[in-house]
Design a protein around this motif. Structure first.
Motif, PDB file in Angstrom:
ATOM      1  N   LEU A  40       0.884  -1.174   0.000  1.00  0.00           N
ATOM      2  CA  LEU A  40       0.000   0.000   0.000  1.00  0.00           C
ATOM      3  C   LEU A  40       0.915   1.216   0.000  1.00  0.00           C
ATOM      4  CD1 LEU A  40      -2.942   0.956   0.235  1.00  0.00           C
ATOM      5  CD2 LEU A  40      -2.645   0.949   2.715  1.00  0.00           C
ATOM      6  N   ALA A  41       0.985   1.895  -1.159  1.00  0.00           N
ATOM      7  CA  ALA A  41       2.061   2.866  -1.371  1.00  0.00           C
ATOM      8  C   ALA A  41       1.621   4.311  -1.220  1.00  0.00           C
ATOM      9  CB  ALA A  41       2.642   2.667  -2.769  1.00  0.00           C
ATOM     10  N   ILE A  53      -1.313   6.168   5.324  1.00  0.00           N
ATOM     11  CA  ILE A  53      -1.087   4.717   5.399  1.00  0.00           C
ATOM     12  C   ILE A  53      -1.428   4.196   6.793  1.00  0.00           C
ATOM     13  CG2 ILE A  53       0.702   2.933   5.449  1.00  0.00           C
ATOM     14  CD1 ILE A  53       2.007   4.199   3.091  1.00  0.00           C
ATOM     15  N   PHE A  54      -0.969   4.926   7.808  1.00  0.00           N
ATOM     16  CA  PHE A  54      -1.204   4.483   9.185  1.00  0.00           C
ATOM     17  C   PHE A  54      -2.699   4.491   9.496  1.00  0.00           C
ATOM     18  CE2 PHE A  54       3.157   5.922   9.094  1.00  0.00           C
ATOM     19  CZ  PHE A  54       3.804   4.913   9.787  1.00  0.00           C
ATOM     20  N   THR A  55      -3.389   5.524   8.984  1.00  0.00           N
ATOM     21  CA  THR A  55      -4.824   5.639   9.260  1.00  0.00           C
ATOM     22  C   THR A  55      -5.580   4.493   8.601  1.00  0.00           C
ATOM     23  OG1 THR A  55      -4.498   8.007   9.154  1.00  0.00           O
ATOM     24  CG2 THR A  55      -6.775   7.245   9.123  1.00  0.00           C
ATOM     25  N   ILE A  56      -5.329   4.300   7.329  1.00  0.00           N
ATOM     26  CA  ILE A  56      -6.137   3.322   6.587  1.00  0.00           C
ATOM     27  C   ILE A  56      -5.836   1.883   7.042  1.00  0.00           C
ATOM     28  CG2 ILE A  56      -4.598   3.241   4.588  1.00  0.00           C
ATOM     29  CD1 ILE A  56      -6.850   2.856   2.790  1.00  0.00           C
ATOM     30  N   LYS A  57      -4.574   1.609   7.396  1.00  0.00           N
ATOM     31  CA  LYS A  57      -4.221   0.252   7.849  1.00  0.00           C
ATOM     32  C   LYS A  57      -4.577  -0.006   9.301  1.00  0.00           C
ATOM     33  CE  LYS A  57      -0.804  -2.314   7.185  1.00  0.00           C
ATOM     34  NZ  LYS A  57       0.139  -3.314   6.716  1.00  0.00           N
ATOM     35  N   THR A  61       1.656   4.338  14.762  1.00  0.00           N
ATOM     36  CA  THR A  61       2.639   5.186  14.072  1.00  0.00           C
ATOM     37  C   THR A  61       4.076   4.836  14.440  1.00  0.00           C
ATOM     38  OG1 THR A  61       2.268   6.807  15.788  1.00  0.00           O
ATOM     39  CG2 THR A  61       1.155   7.186  13.700  1.00  0.00           C
ATOM     40  N   GLU A  62       4.269   4.088  15.533  1.00  0.00           N
ATOM     41  CA  GLU A  62       5.653   3.743  15.883  1.00  0.00           C
ATOM     42  C   GLU A  62       6.180   2.560  15.058  1.00  0.00           C
ATOM     43  OE1 GLU A  62       3.120   3.516  17.979  1.00  0.00           O
ATOM     44  OE2 GLU A  62       3.189   1.647  19.128  1.00  0.00           O
ATOM     45  N   HIS A  63       5.342   2.015  14.170  1.00  0.00           N
ATOM     46  CA  HIS A  63       5.823   0.927  13.309  1.00  0.00           C
ATOM     47  C   HIS A  63       6.312   1.507  11.993  1.00  0.00           C
ATOM     48  CE1 HIS A  63       4.853  -2.654  15.591  1.00  0.00           C
ATOM     49  NE2 HIS A  63       3.901  -1.927  16.103  1.00  0.00           N
ATOM     50  N   PRO A  64       7.617   1.614  11.821  1.00  0.00           N
ATOM     51  CA  PRO A  64       8.163   2.308  10.657  1.00  0.00           C
ATOM     52  C   PRO A  64       7.877   1.580   9.346  1.00  0.00           C
ATOM     53  CG  PRO A  64       9.903   1.223  11.904  1.00  0.00           C
ATOM     54  CD  PRO A  64       8.657   1.054  12.708  1.00  0.00           C
ATOM     55  N   LEU A  65       7.936   2.336   8.276  1.00  0.00           N
ATOM     56  CA  LEU A  65       7.583   1.812   6.948  1.00  0.00           C
ATOM     57  C   LEU A  65       8.833   1.559   6.108  1.00  0.00           C
ATOM     58  CD1 LEU A  65       4.728   4.362   6.169  1.00  0.00           C
ATOM     59  CD2 LEU A  65       4.472   2.001   6.976  1.00  0.00           C
ATOM     60  N   ILE A  66       8.722   0.628   5.179  1.00  0.00           N
ATOM     61  CA  ILE A  66       9.845   0.359   4.276  1.00  0.00           C
ATOM     62  C   ILE A  66       9.752   1.303   3.070  1.00  0.00           C
ATOM     63  CG2 ILE A  66      10.927  -1.340   2.757  1.00  0.00           C
ATOM     64  CD1 ILE A  66       9.962  -3.534   4.683  1.00  0.00           C
ATOM     65  N   PRO A 143       3.958  -0.486   3.160  1.00  0.00           N
ATOM     66  CA  PRO A 143       3.791  -1.704   3.959  1.00  0.00           C
ATOM     67  C   PRO A 143       2.870  -2.648   3.189  1.00  0.00           C
ATOM     68  CG  PRO A 143       2.258  -0.052   4.744  1.00  0.00           C
ATOM     69  CD  PRO A 143       3.033   0.580   3.590  1.00  0.00           C
ATOM     70  N   SER A 144       2.671  -3.849   3.689  1.00  0.00           N
ATOM     71  CA  SER A 144       1.764  -4.765   3.006  1.00  0.00           C
ATOM     72  C   SER A 144       0.345  -4.186   3.010  1.00  0.00           C
ATOM     73  CB  SER A 144       1.798  -6.128   3.691  1.00  0.00           C
ATOM     74  OG  SER A 144       1.608  -5.990   5.081  1.00  0.00           O
ATOM     75  N   ALA A 145      -0.393  -4.442   1.927  1.00  0.00           N
ATOM     76  CA  ALA A 145      -1.705  -3.810   1.729  1.00  0.00           C
ATOM     77  C   ALA A 145      -2.819  -4.605   2.401  1.00  0.00           C
ATOM     78  CB  ALA A 145      -1.968  -3.643   0.237  1.00  0.00           C
TER      79      ALA A 145
END
Ligand code: AMP
Ligand code: MG
Length: 318
Positions: A40-41, A53-57, A61-66, A143-145
């Protein structure tokens, strides 16, 4: 859950990639195919888009994104003080299913890293996503979608089931060739550490690059390291052998439970390719218990075992 699939666009169509690029430039989210799982980009240079991304998933927020980049050379655009091991691993395995945790530079916003001074970077190998990144002329974070803590998607249809109405474009690039998330190697420690198992193993890295990598230790830094993750709604039981699985199956059926076995024998690549699809499919059919035969702890079997352990762990995690 949404069943709308009208936003799935054929990623082989150049116009679909243009549509996705326009959406990303407007700070909207786009689902993309990669060789590991669907992502999910959001555009990496837009903190506003990254926050979505954080909202929709429903992801803390402390889980960082690749951060995903178009080509190996872009590594230096987003990092600083790169150790030799990071260069060597990127040269050897990119584009491919390997994520490197390195020191970040000031191009990387706090929203991506949860305020850490490190950033996780990967160069994916799916041609549709490579083309998207080139046309976007920016990196994406992805992150994964799937909803946080749930099973990752390995097809565009899986993404539509989770986010059909909320993601404006889902680029369809077919089934993910690998099917489990990337190997994460933290290059900020000496020796580097594997934070999450994937298709590329410590043994392979040692053979290919002569670099020894340790297993993860210390405080959990990767969300993939949480005890419960990748969890379907059904209960996942682990069986040590096919025979063990059949005994469990008979016991469960005798008390009226709907149960089934996941087993791909010695074909570890097929197991990785099918695992998430099997779990999602079992949920759709309201299966009570999936009994997964544990694969050998070799090659991608290590990653499969890691995911199965987390899927089966009933301790609360996320
Ligand atoms: P996913 O949850 O599938 O998006 O996977 C992203 C993984 O990368 C998670 O396990 C994150 O915690 C991990 N990750 C991202 N950035 C960092 C970082 N700076 N340090 C350690 N792990 C990271
Ligand atoms: Mg994930």
């Amino acid at each position: 859950m949404s069943t709308s699939e009208s936003n799935i666009l054929n990623g082989a169509d150049s116009l679909a990639i243009d549509t996705a690029v326009r959406a990303l430039k407007s700070d909207l989210l786009v689902a993309i195919p990669t060789e590991t799982v669907y992502g999910l980009a959001a555009r990496a240079s837009s903190p506003k888009a990254v926050k979505k991304i954080f909202t929709i998933k429903g992801r803390p927020t402390e889980h960082p994104l690749i951060l995903h980049i178009a080509k190996t050379q872009d590594l230096t655009l987003w990092s600083s003080d790169l150790p030799r091991a990071a260069h060597a691993l990127a040269e050897k395995y990119w584009p491919g299913p390997l994520t490197l945790v390195v020191r970040r530079n000031n191009k990387v916003c706090d929203e991506i890293t949860g305020g850490r001074d490190t950033v996780a970077i990967r160069c994916p190998s799916h041609p549709i996503t490579t083309e998207l990144l080139i046309r976007l002329d920016d990196a994406i974070v992805a992150p994964s979608a799937n909803r946080f803590g749930k099973v990752s998607p390995t097809s565009a249809r899986h993404v539509a089931e989770d986010f059909g109405d909320e993601v404006i474009v889902i680029l369809d690039g077919g089934e993910c060739s690998i099917g489990v998330e990337s190997t994460i190697v933290d290059c900020t420690t000496n020796p580097p550490q594997i934070l999450r198992a994937g298709a590329i193993t410590a043994e392979q890295i040692e053979i290919d690059c002569g670099i020894t990598v340790a297993s993860a230790s210390g405080e959990s830094r990767a969300s993939g390291m949480l005890e419960k993750h990748y969890a379907p709604n059904c209960i996942v039981e682990l069986a040590s052998s096919r025979k063990d699985a059949e005994i469990r199956l008979a016991n469960l059926k005798s008390v009226g439970r709907i149960a089934e076995i996941i087993d791909f024998g010695a074909d570890l690549e097929m197991y990785a390719h099918e695992l998430y699809s099997c779990l999602r499919d079992a949920d759709k059919r309201l299966v009570d218990v999936v009994i997964a035969v544990k694969p050998a702890m070799t090659g991608i079997g290590i990653a499969i075992n890691e995911r199965l352990n987390k899927a089966s762990n009933s301790a609360s995690g996320d």
